[in-house]
Write a protein that holds these residues in place. Structure first.
Motif, PDB file in Angstrom:
ATOM      1  N   UNK A 106       0.620  -1.189  -0.033  1.00 59.75           N
ATOM      2  CA  UNK A 106       0.010   0.049  -0.006  1.00 59.75           C
ATOM      3  C   UNK A 106       0.858   1.164   0.116  1.00 59.75           C
ATOM      4  N   UNK A 107       0.498   2.220  -0.698  1.00 56.73           N
ATOM      5  CA  UNK A 107       1.182   3.368  -1.022  1.00 56.73           C
ATOM      6  C   UNK A 107       0.216   4.489  -0.299  1.00 56.73           C
ATOM      7  N   UNK A 108       0.695   5.808  -0.736  1.00 53.62           N
ATOM      8  CA  UNK A 108       0.049   6.899  -0.188  1.00 53.62           C
ATOM      9  C   UNK A 108      -1.274   6.968  -0.299  1.00 53.62           C
ATOM     10  N   UNK A 109      -1.830   6.431  -1.493  1.00 57.51           N
ATOM     11  CA  UNK A 109      -3.319   6.558  -1.868  1.00 57.51           C
ATOM     12  C   UNK A 109      -3.961   5.549  -1.033  1.00 57.51           C
ATOM     13  N   UNK A 110      -3.627   4.427  -0.946  1.00 56.78           N
ATOM     14  CA  UNK A 110      -4.256   3.283  -0.047  1.00 56.78           C
ATOM     15  C   UNK A 110      -4.343   3.666   1.413  1.00 56.78           C
ATOM     16  N   UNK A 111      -3.299   4.541   1.866  1.00 59.74           N
ATOM     17  CA  UNK A 111      -3.328   4.837   3.084  1.00 59.74           C
ATOM     18  C   UNK A 111      -4.318   5.948   3.481  1.00 59.74           C
TER      19      UNK A 111
ATOM     20  N   UNK B 181       4.054   7.788   5.227  1.00 57.84           N
ATOM     21  CA  UNK B 181       3.800   7.553   4.036  1.00 57.84           C
ATOM     22  C   UNK B 181       3.864   8.824   3.042  1.00 57.84           C
ATOM     23  N   UNK B 182       4.593   9.869   3.308  1.00 58.84           N
ATOM     24  CA  UNK B 182       5.133  10.925   2.596  1.00 58.84           C
ATOM     25  C   UNK B 182       6.164  10.045   1.656  1.00 58.84           C
ATOM     26  N   UNK B 183       7.332   9.160   2.361  1.00 57.90           N
ATOM     27  CA  UNK B 183       8.120   8.713   1.554  1.00 57.90           C
ATOM     28  C   UNK B 183       8.011   7.066   1.470  1.00 57.90           C
TER      29      UNK B 183
END
Length: 177
Positions: A7-12, A49-51
């Motif tokens: 999971x990346x930023x969008x999923x977060x 989740x910024x990086x």
């Protein structure tokens, strides 16, 4: 059925409130209970989740587990020996491993670690994490999955009900690939 997904930023963003709940449950209850506000947790997780990215575990669309990895350079507390020994371009850093208390003891921590390793960059040589030395379940999990102690730090925390200060000794652990 439990599913694990990278999971990346969008999923977060989609599960942010559930992740905040999971984080607060892990660190504001029990013997390691610390004073952490909801705002503090949200700010911290937003920064991760910024990086960084996560491995999220779901049961019936409910977030029940998460592993969060960030660039090693984001860990500003790492001691000098860690900075010297491990190249930030070939070392991954696990910032958090969280499992809902109702799902502990089911092997989810191990599954999170395995899924994380499946997504490791092929150039990764090491993975680092840090863990409170009194968290026996986590320390045992990390040792069983190949991690060894490579350094330590001391952090001062505040108890949630009494505002009393206490000290946590945390070990850095490394796994070499």
């Amino acid at each position: 059925m439990i599913s694990l997904n990278k999971a990346g930023r969008n999923s977060y963003s989609d599960v942010k409130q559930e992740l905040v709940r999971l984080y607060l449950s892990a660190f504001t209850e029990g013997i390691s209970a610390q004073k952490i506000t909801t705002d503090d947790a949200e700010t911290y997780l937003d920064k991760l989740f910024t990086d960084g990215y996560g491995i999220f575990g779901f049961s019936d669309d409910q977030l029940i587990a998460a592993l969060i990895s960030i660039p090693l350079t984001s860990d500003n507390e790492r001691p000098e020996n860690i900075r010297t020994l491990y190249d930030s371009t070939t070392t991954e850093y696990i910032a958090e491993v969280l499992v809902d208390k109702n799902f502990r003891g089911m092997g989810l921590g191990k599954k999170l670690m395995q899924t994380f390793e499946d997504h490791l960059d092929k150039n990764s040589e090491h993975v680092l994490l840090r863990v409170w030395d009194q968290n026996e379940a986590a320390v045992t999990l990390y040792q069983k999955t190949g991690f060894e102690v490579c350094g330590h730090i001391v952090q001062e925390k505040i108890r949630p009900l009494t505002n009393e200060k206490f000290v946590m000794h945390k070990n850095y652990m490394v796994k070499t690939y």
